[in-house]
Design an enzyme around this catalytic site. Structure first.
Site, PDB file in Angstrom:
ATOM      1  N   HIS A  34       9.361 -23.546 -68.036  1.00 33.00           N
ATOM      2  CA  HIS A  34      10.627 -24.132 -68.801  1.00 33.00           C
ATOM      3  C   HIS A  34      10.990 -25.572 -67.965  1.00 33.00           C
ATOM      4  O   HIS A  34      12.141 -25.870 -67.486  1.00 33.00           O
ATOM      5  CB  HIS A  34      11.891 -23.273 -68.472  1.00 33.00           C
ATOM      6  CG  HIS A  34      11.757 -22.156 -69.425  1.00 33.00           C
ATOM      7  ND1 HIS A  34      11.930 -22.100 -70.762  1.00 33.00           N
ATOM      8  CD2 HIS A  34      11.056 -20.735 -69.135  1.00 33.00           C
ATOM      9  CE1 HIS A  34      11.882 -20.934 -71.331  1.00 33.00           C
ATOM     10  NE2 HIS A  34      11.169 -19.978 -70.268  1.00 33.00           N
ATOM     11  N   TYR A 303      10.887 -18.495 -58.230  1.00 28.14           N
ATOM     12  CA  TYR A 303      12.088 -19.390 -58.524  1.00 28.14           C
ATOM     13  C   TYR A 303      12.262 -20.312 -57.434  1.00 28.14           C
ATOM     14  O   TYR A 303      12.397 -21.384 -57.301  1.00 28.14           O
ATOM     15  CB  TYR A 303      13.260 -18.769 -58.985  1.00 28.14           C
ATOM     16  CG  TYR A 303      13.194 -18.226 -60.557  1.00 28.14           C
ATOM     17  CD1 TYR A 303      11.875 -18.418 -61.248  1.00 28.14           C
ATOM     18  CD2 TYR A 303      14.163 -17.511 -61.194  1.00 28.14           C
ATOM     19  CE1 TYR A 303      11.886 -17.539 -62.635  1.00 28.14           C
ATOM     20  CE2 TYR A 303      13.992 -16.892 -62.240  1.00 28.14           C
ATOM     21  CZ  TYR A 303      12.927 -16.960 -63.160  1.00 28.14           C
ATOM     22  OH  TYR A 303      12.802 -16.389 -64.353  1.00 28.14           O
TER      23      TYR A 303
END
Length: 315
Positions: A34, A303
């Site tokens: 993303h 992340y």
């Protein structure tokens, strides 16, 4: 976000990040997945029902500042918006509870995920990296899909191109336990439903769009009116699986409306903020507990590690 101390999780997280680079290439300063995204600021207003379900601060205050990041799939920062590989779209929301205190929803536009565990996800990425996607038959990816029904279901899930980031539904696949002021808890999964309604493009209309049509459209839209979503929780019933993101609950499960998000303006100095913000799949707030999903801590580590790499990359 604290970094996990489990060496196995850290090793697996780094292996996944390396495999993302093998699939999409190295793009310093961008997310490994993303990578292409846009951020907006606004606020969240809860319903009266929200406080009955959870004592979490943002579900009990009159309103809470919020930030959203809409994104395309893949780790390619310049992927065209009309590329089929740009789906599923991502949507991550941060609720700003206090200075440096927040909780997030991390979601995407498919009610499916290809793997239950980190090792399965790494093997899925490895199969993609070893496959010429123009020649799938007999490839490592075909072999993997043949023995992993969840991954096959994810690949086969329809992913039509949305006409706007603001006209797509987003699913947070990880179940959380929502706990009210009396200590009663119930598992649920968040969904973000567009107030403008879902709208997807036919093949001909999709082919006629430009490479940045979603980003251009959302900038034009927010200049005219707020971008609004309803936040709902799909509530589990006894016997529903709450620790496996590859298992969807029946459509008959209750959808309880928790409140509305209204995004009113672009984020200032967005290029800098894109590098700084790290969305967290673990709730880390009183009133919302994480489930025993085996992917959850691994996702948080991926992340955080990718965010540290992103921040250290040159401007």
């Amino acid at each position: 976000m604290p970094l996990p101390t489990d060496e196995k999780i850290l090793a697996l997280s780094n292996a996944i990040l390396e495999k993302f680079e093998a699939v999409f290439g190295a793009h310093p300063g961008f997310r490994p997945a993303h990578a292409k995204g846009i951020m907006l600021n606004g606020s969240f207003t809860p319903t009266a029902e929200a406080a009955k379900l959870s004592r979490a601060p943002h579900l009990n205050r009159p309103s809470t500042p919020a930030t959203v990041r809409f994104s395309n799939s893949t780790g390619i920062p310049v992927i065209p918006d009309n590329d089929p590989n740009a789906d599923p779209r991502g949507c991550a929301v941060r609720f700003h509870l206090a200075d440096r205190v927040h909780t997030d929803i991390v979601a995407h536009s498919a009610n499916a995920f290809p793997a239950r565990t980190g090792q399965d996800f790494l093997e899925f990425l490895s199969a993609i990296a070893a496959t010429d996607l123009a020649h799938i038959p007999g490839s490592p990816l075909e072999k993997y899909l043949g023995t992993h029904p969840a991954a096959l279901a994810f690949v086969q899930t329809p992913k039509p191109l949305p006409s706007s980031f603001a006209r797509e539904t987003y699913f947070a696949l990880t179940a959380v336990r929502l706990i009210n002021k009396d200590g009663a808890g119930r598992y649920g999964r968040f969904r973000l439903l567009p107030e403008a309604g879902n709208d997807h493009l036919e093949a001909a209309a999709a082919a006629a769009t430009g490479p940045n049509y979603l980003f251009d459209e959302i900038e034009q839209r927010i200049a005219k009116e707020p971008v609004k979503f309803r936040v709902v929780a799909q509530l589990a019933e006894d016997g529903d699986t709450v620790d496996d993101v590859t298992v969807q609950w029946p459509d008959s499960r209750q959808l309880l409306e928790l409140g509305k998000l209204s995004f009113t303006e672009p984020v200032l100095d967005e290029a800098h903020e894109q590098k700084q913000i790290i969305f967290d799949p673990i709730p880390r707030v009183d009133g919302i507990d994480a489930s025993n999903d085996p992917l959850l801590e691994l996702r948080a580590a991926v992340y955080l590690l990718s965010g540290r790499r992103r921040r250290s990359a040159p401007e």
